[in-house]
Design a protein around this motif. Sequence first.
Motif, mmCIF file in Angstrom:
data_model
loop_
_atom_site.group_PDB
_atom_site.id
_atom_site.type_symbol
_atom_site.label_atom_id
_atom_site.label_comp_id
_atom_site.label_asym_id
_atom_site.label_seq_id
_atom_site.Cartn_x
_atom_site.Cartn_y
_atom_site.Cartn_z
ATOM 1 N N THR A 201 27.087 41.518 51.244
ATOM 2 C CA THR A 201 26.777 42.853 50.717
ATOM 3 C C THR A 201 27.662 43.199 49.531
ATOM 4 O O THR A 201 27.204 43.825 48.549
ATOM 5 C CB THR A 201 26.940 43.905 51.833
ATOM 6 O OG1 THR A 201 26.043 43.576 52.908
ATOM 7 C CG2 THR A 201 26.644 45.302 51.334
ATOM 8 N N THR A 202 28.927 42.784 49.577
ATOM 9 C CA THR A 202 29.831 42.985 48.430
ATOM 10 C C THR A 202 29.257 42.325 47.181
ATOM 11 O O THR A 202 29.230 42.923 46.090
ATOM 12 C CB THR A 202 31.222 42.418 48.747
ATOM 13 O OG1 THR A 202 31.794 43.125 49.844
ATOM 14 C CG2 THR A 202 32.154 42.519 47.551
ATOM 15 N N ALA A 203 28.779 41.097 47.344
ATOM 16 C CA ALA A 203 28.227 40.370 46.196
ATOM 17 C C ALA A 203 27.015 41.100 45.602
ATOM 18 O O ALA A 203 26.851 41.158 44.366
ATOM 19 C CB ALA A 203 27.846 38.954 46.626
ATOM 20 N N LYS A 204 26.174 41.665 46.450
ATOM 21 C CA LYS A 204 24.989 42.375 45.954
ATOM 22 C C LYS A 204 25.362 43.601 45.139
ATOM 23 O O LYS A 204 24.799 43.860 44.064
ATOM 24 C CB LYS A 204 24.097 42.778 47.127
ATOM 25 C CG LYS A 204 23.373 41.614 47.784
ATOM 26 C CD LYS A 204 22.486 42.096 48.937
ATOM 27 C CE LYS A 204 21.723 40.939 49.562
ATOM 28 N NZ LYS A 204 20.849 41.392 50.687
ATOM 29 N N THR A 213 31.166 37.973 42.590
ATOM 30 C CA THR A 213 32.290 37.898 43.530
ATOM 31 C C THR A 213 32.184 36.689 44.469
ATOM 32 O O THR A 213 33.064 36.495 45.321
ATOM 33 C CB THR A 213 32.366 39.174 44.400
ATOM 34 O OG1 THR A 213 31.136 39.329 45.127
ATOM 35 C CG2 THR A 213 32.618 40.393 43.542
ATOM 36 N N THR A 214 31.136 35.891 44.308
ATOM 37 C CA THR A 214 30.994 34.724 45.184
ATOM 38 C C THR A 214 32.001 33.632 44.842
ATOM 39 O O THR A 214 32.298 32.776 45.668
ATOM 40 C CB THR A 214 29.573 34.150 45.094
ATOM 41 O OG1 THR A 214 29.305 33.741 43.743
ATOM 42 C CG2 THR A 214 28.544 35.204 45.499
ATOM 43 N N VAL A 215 32.508 33.648 43.606
ATOM 44 C CA VAL A 215 33.560 32.699 43.233
ATOM 45 C C VAL A 215 34.882 33.185 43.840
ATOM 46 O O VAL A 215 35.376 34.259 43.488
ATOM 47 C CB VAL A 215 33.661 32.577 41.689
ATOM 48 C CG1 VAL A 215 34.784 31.603 41.315
ATOM 49 C CG2 VAL A 215 32.341 32.123 41.090
ATOM 50 N N GLN A 216 35.387 32.433 44.782
ATOM 51 C CA GLN A 216 36.620 32.744 45.507
ATOM 52 C C GLN A 216 36.506 33.993 46.397
ATOM 53 O O GLN A 216 37.513 34.525 46.847
ATOM 54 C CB GLN A 216 37.810 32.881 44.543
ATOM 55 C CG GLN A 216 38.170 31.549 43.864
ATOM 56 C CD GLN A 216 39.405 31.643 43.008
ATOM 57 O OE1 GLN A 216 39.325 32.048 41.844
ATOM 58 N NE2 GLN A 216 40.547 31.278 43.566
ATOM 59 N N ASN A 217 35.265 34.481 46.595
ATOM 60 C CA ASN A 217 35.026 35.538 47.589
ATOM 61 C C ASN A 217 35.933 36.754 47.363
ATOM 62 O O ASN A 217 36.691 37.173 48.255
ATOM 63 C CB ASN A 217 35.254 34.973 48.992
ATOM 64 C CG ASN A 217 34.169 35.405 49.956
ATOM 65 O OD1 ASN A 217 33.327 36.250 49.641
ATOM 66 N ND2 ASN A 217 34.170 34.825 51.140
ATOM 67 N N VAL A 218 35.825 37.368 46.205
ATOM 68 C CA VAL A 218 36.723 38.459 45.843
ATOM 69 C C VAL A 218 36.028 39.816 45.988
ATOM 70 O O VAL A 218 34.874 39.913 46.389
ATOM 71 C CB VAL A 218 37.244 38.269 44.391
ATOM 72 C CG1 VAL A 218 38.118 37.027 44.309
ATOM 73 C CG2 VAL A 218 36.081 38.189 43.396
ATOM 74 N N GLN A 283 45.676 38.956 41.629
ATOM 75 C CA GLN A 283 46.592 38.291 42.554
ATOM 76 C C GLN A 283 45.887 37.582 43.711
ATOM 77 O O GLN A 283 46.485 36.709 44.352
ATOM 78 C CB GLN A 283 47.602 39.304 43.097
ATOM 79 C CG GLN A 283 48.540 39.874 42.046
ATOM 80 C CD GLN A 283 49.534 40.838 42.653
ATOM 81 O OE1 GLN A 283 50.322 40.486 43.540
ATOM 82 N NE2 GLN A 283 49.514 42.085 42.182
ATOM 83 N N THR A 284 44.657 37.949 44.005
ATOM 84 C CA THR A 284 43.922 37.202 45.026
ATOM 85 C C THR A 284 43.710 35.761 44.580
ATOM 86 O O THR A 284 43.739 34.835 45.411
ATOM 87 C CB THR A 284 42.562 37.868 45.302
ATOM 88 O OG1 THR A 284 42.775 39.149 45.903
ATOM 89 C CG2 THR A 284 41.701 37.030 46.231
ATOM 90 N N LYS A 285 43.553 35.534 43.289
ATOM 91 C CA LYS A 285 43.275 34.202 42.755
ATOM 92 C C LYS A 285 44.529 33.428 42.392
ATOM 93 O O LYS A 285 44.613 32.218 42.627
ATOM 94 C CB LYS A 285 42.382 34.322 41.514
ATOM 95 C CG LYS A 285 40.988 34.887 41.779
ATOM 96 C CD LYS A 285 40.193 34.948 40.486
ATOM 97 C CE LYS A 285 38.773 35.434 40.704
ATOM 98 N NZ LYS A 285 37.990 35.475 39.440
ATOM 99 N N PHE A 286 45.502 34.095 41.789
ATOM 100 C CA PHE A 286 46.684 33.362 41.293
ATOM 101 C C PHE A 286 47.834 34.333 41.022
ATOM 102 O O PHE A 286 47.630 35.556 40.954
ATOM 103 C CB PHE A 286 46.342 32.598 40.001
ATOM 104 C CG PHE A 286 45.487 33.391 39.030
ATOM 105 C CD1 PHE A 286 45.998 34.483 38.339
ATOM 106 C CD2 PHE A 286 44.155 33.058 38.815
ATOM 107 C CE1 PHE A 286 45.212 35.214 37.458
ATOM 108 C CE2 PHE A 286 43.360 33.781 37.944
ATOM 109 C CZ PHE A 286 43.895 34.859 37.256
ATOM 110 N N LEU A 287 49.017 33.763 40.859
ATOM 111 C CA LEU A 287 50.213 34.527 40.471
ATOM 112 C C LEU A 287 50.750 34.045 39.124
ATOM 113 O O LEU A 287 51.828 34.488 38.691
ATOM 114 C CB LEU A 287 51.298 34.403 41.542
ATOM 115 C CG LEU A 287 50.974 35.102 42.869
ATOM 116 C CD1 LEU A 287 52.007 34.753 43.931
ATOM 117 C CD2 LEU A 287 50.892 36.617 42.677
ATOM 118 N N SER A 288 50.033 33.145 38.488
ATOM 119 C CA SER A 288 50.346 32.727 37.121
ATOM 120 C C SER A 288 49.028 32.551 36.393
ATOM 121 O O SER A 288 47.961 32.453 37.021
ATOM 122 C CB SER A 288 51.167 31.426 37.109
ATOM 123 O OG SER A 288 50.411 30.374 37.689
#
Length: 303
Positions: A201-204, A213-218, A283-288
């Motif tokens: 539902t988030t993706a929709k 948001t399907t890439v890395q489920n964000v 920050q969900t994906k990376f810290l750099s």
Amino acid sequence: MGESPGGVRAATRRAKAARASRAPRGGGNAGRRRPGKATWTISGIAAAAVVTVVAVAAGGQLTGRDRDTPSPDPGGDTPSRSSDDSAPGATPSATPSPIRTVAPIGYDQLMDLQYPLEPDLQLSGAFTTVPGHQAAPGKGKVMTFRVDVEQGLPLDGRLFSDTVFKTLNDERSWGHGGTMSFERVSTGHADIVVTLASPGTTAKWCAKSGLDTTVQNVSCDAASTPRTMINAFRWAQGADTYGPQLMHEYRQMLINHEVGHRLGHNHVGCPRAGAPAPVMMQQTKFLSLNGGPTCRPNPWPFP
């Protein structure tokens, strides 16, 4: 034929004399048989032996237990009986066991936990508004928000709502310095609709604003809609950048980051190695970013 009286008397005297010659000599008890010395000695030894055996057996039960039999181990598995238990029909004296109280789990403990949720979960898309009202506790401009939770999520909607309210009204959040305060409503107009939804539902909803948001489920702020979407998978499981030991902090970052987009803030990178990551960094994906310096996890706009 028969004897004469004189002959009879003579025969009688001879019989008495013969009996007297066979009788034992002695005192007045000579006619009774007394037990011999040997008989009494044997009986006395037997009686003494019986008494000795009884005494030894009794002594073995008393002294032998004290010396040779170990006392019951208080920590062992052998059950013990109290003196009251040995009396038939007696009621044993009951010693009440100590009452063990378990402190109820609180907000901070709940926020430290991870919760199971499938990364590809997709529910119906129907929402329920968390009821109630929480007035803005601070100064400055009042921003109203509503909390919607997708129906069927196995998560605590009230806990989520309380976290949004606490996080946005923390001194380190967007109202820092008394510039604004956040009021939760459940009816009427809301400036922001913070929405907890399944990944599907988030993706929709995010796709309505051109976001994938399907890439890395964000999560995302679906800017073309009233909804700021919080991906329930991330809310439940966190991210590798924070790890399971920083679940509370990660959830605070998630709220501040997406609401920050609604307030007009864009993504930024890490300013220098070892610095607290800006809350608008992804920050969900990376810290750099692109091989640049690495920041430390940070959930606050004004840490």
